[in-house]
Design a protein around this motif. Structure first.
Motif, PDB file in Angstrom:
ATOM      1  N   VAL A 245      -4.081   9.497  -7.358  1.00  0.00           N
ATOM      2  CA  VAL A 245      -5.535   9.339  -7.307  1.00  0.00           C
ATOM      3  C   VAL A 245      -6.159  10.721  -7.208  1.00  0.00           C
ATOM      4  O   VAL A 245      -5.480  11.725  -6.943  1.00  0.00           O
ATOM      5  CB  VAL A 245      -5.966   8.466  -6.110  1.00  0.00           C
ATOM      6  CG1 VAL A 245      -5.418   7.070  -6.259  1.00  0.00           C
ATOM      7  CG2 VAL A 245      -5.507   9.082  -4.797  1.00  0.00           C
TER       8      VAL A 245
ATOM      9  N   VAL B 151       1.238   5.935  -7.428  1.00  0.00           N
ATOM     10  CA  VAL B 151      -0.043   6.111  -8.106  1.00  0.00           C
ATOM     11  C   VAL B 151      -0.677   7.427  -7.673  1.00  0.00           C
ATOM     12  O   VAL B 151      -0.688   7.765  -6.488  1.00  0.00           O
ATOM     13  CB  VAL B 151      -0.998   4.939  -7.801  1.00  0.00           C
ATOM     14  CG1 VAL B 151      -2.347   5.154  -8.463  1.00  0.00           C
ATOM     15  CG2 VAL B 151      -0.371   3.631  -8.263  1.00  0.00           C
TER      16      VAL B 151
ATOM     17  N   SER C 145      -6.780  -2.871  -1.840  1.00  0.00           N
ATOM     18  CA  SER C 145      -7.848  -2.852  -2.836  1.00  0.00           C
ATOM     19  C   SER C 145      -7.961  -1.474  -3.476  1.00  0.00           C
ATOM     20  O   SER C 145      -7.228  -0.537  -3.127  1.00  0.00           O
ATOM     21  CB  SER C 145      -9.187  -3.220  -2.171  1.00  0.00           C
ATOM     22  OG  SER C 145      -9.599  -2.181  -1.295  1.00  0.00           O
ATOM     23  N   ARG C 146      -8.900  -1.344  -4.407  1.00  0.00           N
ATOM     24  CA  ARG C 146      -9.182  -0.064  -5.051  1.00  0.00           C
ATOM     25  C   ARG C 146     -10.395   0.632  -4.436  1.00  0.00           C
ATOM     26  O   ARG C 146     -10.904   1.611  -4.997  1.00  0.00           O
ATOM     27  CB  ARG C 146      -9.402  -0.273  -6.556  1.00  0.00           C
ATOM     28  CG  ARG C 146      -8.186  -0.831  -7.274  1.00  0.00           C
ATOM     29  CD  ARG C 146      -8.436  -0.970  -8.778  1.00  0.00           C
ATOM     30  NE  ARG C 146      -7.278  -1.508  -9.452  1.00  0.00           N
ATOM     31  CZ  ARG C 146      -6.256  -0.778  -9.903  1.00  0.00           C
ATOM     32  NH1 ARG C 146      -6.267   0.527  -9.725  1.00  0.00           N
ATOM     33  NH2 ARG C 146      -5.244  -1.353 -10.516  1.00  0.00           N
ATOM     34  N   VAL C 147     -10.841   0.122  -3.303  1.00  0.00           N
ATOM     35  CA  VAL C 147     -11.967   0.748  -2.607  1.00  0.00           C
ATOM     36  C   VAL C 147     -11.540   2.133  -2.128  1.00  0.00           C
ATOM     37  O   VAL C 147     -10.450   2.299  -1.570  1.00  0.00           O
ATOM     38  CB  VAL C 147     -12.420  -0.113  -1.415  1.00  0.00           C
ATOM     39  CG1 VAL C 147     -13.558   0.562  -0.660  1.00  0.00           C
ATOM     40  CG2 VAL C 147     -12.847  -1.492  -1.909  1.00  0.00           C
ATOM     41  N   GLU C 148     -12.388   3.125  -2.342  1.00  0.00           N
ATOM     42  CA  GLU C 148     -12.038   4.496  -2.016  1.00  0.00           C
ATOM     43  C   GLU C 148     -12.425   4.842  -0.578  1.00  0.00           C
ATOM     44  O   GLU C 148     -13.513   4.511  -0.121  1.00  0.00           O
ATOM     45  CB  GLU C 148     -12.728   5.473  -2.984  1.00  0.00           C
ATOM     46  CG  GLU C 148     -12.209   5.380  -4.407  1.00  0.00           C
ATOM     47  CD  GLU C 148     -12.856   6.425  -5.315  1.00  0.00           C
ATOM     48  OE1 GLU C 148     -13.792   7.118  -4.844  1.00  0.00           O
ATOM     49  OE2 GLU C 148     -12.414   6.561  -6.465  1.00  0.00           O
TER      50      GLU C 148
ATOM     51  N   THR D 189      -9.369  11.594  -1.732  1.00  0.00           N
ATOM     52  CA  THR D 189      -9.643  10.174  -1.482  1.00  0.00           C
ATOM     53  C   THR D 189      -8.348   9.371  -1.416  1.00  0.00           C
ATOM     54  O   THR D 189      -7.313   9.776  -1.951  1.00  0.00           O
ATOM     55  CB  THR D 189     -10.531   9.569  -2.580  1.00  0.00           C
ATOM     56  OG1 THR D 189      -9.842   9.666  -3.853  1.00  0.00           O
ATOM     57  CG2 THR D 189     -11.869  10.281  -2.660  1.00  0.00           C
TER      58      THR D 189
ATOM     59  N   THR E 146     -18.563   5.296  -2.233  1.00  0.00           N
ATOM     60  CA  THR E 146     -19.164   4.704  -3.432  1.00  0.00           C
ATOM     61  C   THR E 146     -20.485   5.370  -3.776  1.00  0.00           C
ATOM     62  O   THR E 146     -20.768   5.665  -4.948  1.00  0.00           O
ATOM     63  CB  THR E 146     -19.374   3.196  -3.225  1.00  0.00           C
ATOM     64  OG1 THR E 146     -18.128   2.575  -2.909  1.00  0.00           O
ATOM     65  CG2 THR E 146     -19.950   2.559  -4.479  1.00  0.00           C
TER      66      THR E 146
ATOM     67  N   ARG F   4       0.828  -1.207   0.000  1.00  0.00           N
ATOM     68  CA  ARG F   4       0.000   0.000   0.000  1.00  0.00           C
ATOM     69  C   ARG F   4       0.863   1.258   0.000  1.00  0.00           C
ATOM     70  O   ARG F   4       0.612   2.204  -0.742  1.00  0.00           O
ATOM     71  CB  ARG F   4      -0.927  -0.003   1.218  1.00  0.00           C
ATOM     72  CG  ARG F   4      -1.608   1.322   1.352  1.00  0.00           C
ATOM     73  CD  ARG F   4      -2.684   1.446   2.354  1.00  0.00           C
ATOM     74  NE  ARG F   4      -3.090   2.834   2.400  1.00  0.00           N
ATOM     75  CZ  ARG F   4      -3.807   3.422   1.462  1.00  0.00           C
ATOM     76  NH1 ARG F   4      -4.203   2.729   0.412  1.00  0.00           N
ATOM     77  NH2 ARG F   4      -4.130   4.693   1.559  1.00  0.00           N
TER      78      ARG F   4
ATOM     79  N   ARG G 197       2.526   1.679  -3.387  1.00  0.00           N
ATOM     80  CA  ARG G 197       1.572   2.136  -4.387  1.00  0.00           C
ATOM     81  C   ARG G 197       1.204   3.595  -4.176  1.00  0.00           C
ATOM     82  O   ARG G 197       1.027   4.359  -5.135  1.00  0.00           O
ATOM     83  CB  ARG G 197       0.319   1.271  -4.341  1.00  0.00           C
ATOM     84  CG  ARG G 197      -0.680   1.570  -5.455  1.00  0.00           C
ATOM     85  CD  ARG G 197      -1.892   0.671  -5.373  1.00  0.00           C
ATOM     86  NE  ARG G 197      -2.693   0.934  -4.183  1.00  0.00           N
ATOM     87  CZ  ARG G 197      -3.801   0.264  -3.876  1.00  0.00           C
ATOM     88  NH1 ARG G 197      -4.221  -0.724  -4.645  1.00  0.00           N
ATOM     89  NH2 ARG G 197      -4.479   0.566  -2.786  1.00  0.00           N
TER      90      ARG G 197
ATOM     91  N   GLN H 217      -6.945   5.373  -2.201  1.00  0.00           N
ATOM     92  CA  GLN H 217      -7.278   4.118  -2.872  1.00  0.00           C
ATOM     93  C   GLN H 217      -6.910   2.978  -1.935  1.00  0.00           C
ATOM     94  O   GLN H 217      -5.745   2.675  -1.722  1.00  0.00           O
ATOM     95  CB  GLN H 217      -6.531   3.995  -4.203  1.00  0.00           C
ATOM     96  CG  GLN H 217      -7.018   2.844  -5.061  1.00  0.00           C
ATOM     97  CD  GLN H 217      -6.281   2.789  -6.393  1.00  0.00           C
ATOM     98  OE1 GLN H 217      -5.159   2.313  -6.458  1.00  0.00           O
ATOM     99  NE2 GLN H 217      -6.909   3.276  -7.430  1.00  0.00           N
ATOM    100  N   GLY H 218      -7.904   2.348  -1.373  1.00  0.00           N
ATOM    101  CA  GLY H 218      -7.675   1.331  -0.365  1.00  0.00           C
ATOM    102  C   GLY H 218      -7.748   1.916   1.038  1.00  0.00           C
ATOM    103  O   GLY H 218      -7.617   3.129   1.225  1.00  0.00           O
TER     104      GLY H 218
END
Length: 272
Positions: free
Chosen positions: A151, A149, A194-197, A155, A253, A142, A145, A157-158
């Motif tokens: 985003v 990455v 995960s890609r859960v915000e 937010t 979401t 994490r 990333r 990501q994860g």
């Protein structure tokens, strides 16, 4: 005189090695994480291995102290970002933050899970060790990333690593059956990569998170000193931590779905 100026410039500390106020807070984060490992070892693991008669009371106090130190690390992590945005931050601030987070929210909770697997009656040491490794690697991945990455603003990501670490220790403190505990820990590790915000703690959310951390410290203190209903209060707090970990991304979401629907309505209204 010019030669003296040149010597002073050469002896001056490079900009990349100067610590800012935010960096000092980040180092406080790392210190809390290391001390959490220390109290987990000296107050839980060593009394268990030596068969100390007072190990049970010491284990409760040390477990509470270790988790409180992780909560303090989360406070440092929250404020170092706020201070870095308001004041000057050093060029190595981001690296310090990742390394400190790895100690406090990767190593400390993973070690907590490992020790749990060694001292709990219904636990399986080797299986718990696998779970601890999964938690540690999830935080490593994490953080790596996060550095690579980009985003959208506002937010994550994860699941953020501080929130994930507190969720992991909450699962352990709930004292569920071993299989349920292990599955919940693995699920938390998955959420971190995960890609859960998850929303970033800013404004009112930051105040709410700080209030929750202070409340959690109070619950742990009540449990450590064997206050009336202390065990029940602690388990309630741990259960709420798990519920928040599952519910918070649902709000993100839902907001994304609402934004998508709003954009579609605007696009249709703009069509001739």
């Amino acid at each position: 005189m010019p030669e003296a100026d040149e010597v002073d410039e050469e002896e001056e500390m490079p900009l990349s090695l100067r610590l800012s106020i935010a960096d000092t807070l980040t180092l406080g984060n790392a210190t809390c994480g290391f001390m959490a490992v220390y109290f987990t070892t000296t107050g839980i693991l060593i009394p268990h291995l030596t068969g100390d008669d007072v190990g049970m009371g010491m284990a409760r106090n040390s477990a509470a102290t270790a988790v409180i130190l992780m909560l303090c690390a989360a406070v440092f992590d929250l404020f170092d970002g706020l201070v870095a945005r308001k004041l000057r931050s050093s060029p190595m601030g981001a690296e310090l933050d990742n390394l400190s987070d790895l100690i406090s929210f990767g190593l400390a909770p993973a070690y907590f899970v490992l020790v749990y697997g060694m001292v709990a009656r219904d636990a399986h040491e080797r299986v718990a060790a696998v779970g601890a490794i999964v938690v540690l690697l999830a935080v490593v991945l994490r953080l790596a990333r996060f550095s690579c990455v980009t985003v959208k603003d506002g937010t994550f990501q994860g699941m953020p690593s501080p929130f994930g670490a507190l969720t992991v220790v909450s699962i352990v403190l709930l004292e569920l059956p071993f299989v349920a505990t292990l599955l919940a820990i693995l699920g938390t590790a998955w959420l971190m990569v995960s890609r859960v915000e998850y929303p970033k703690p800013r404004g009112r959310l930051a105040v709410a998170m700080l209030s929750w951390i202070v409340l959690s410290m109070g619950l742990l203190a009540a449990w450590a000193f064997d206050a009336p209903s202390g065990q029940l209060l602690l388990q309630t707090g741990c259960a709420l931590q798990l519920v928040m970990g599952a519910v918070i991304p649902l709000f993100a979401t839902a907001r994304r779905v609402n934004n998508f629907r709003g954009n579609r309505r605007e696009a249709r209204a703009a069509q001739p």
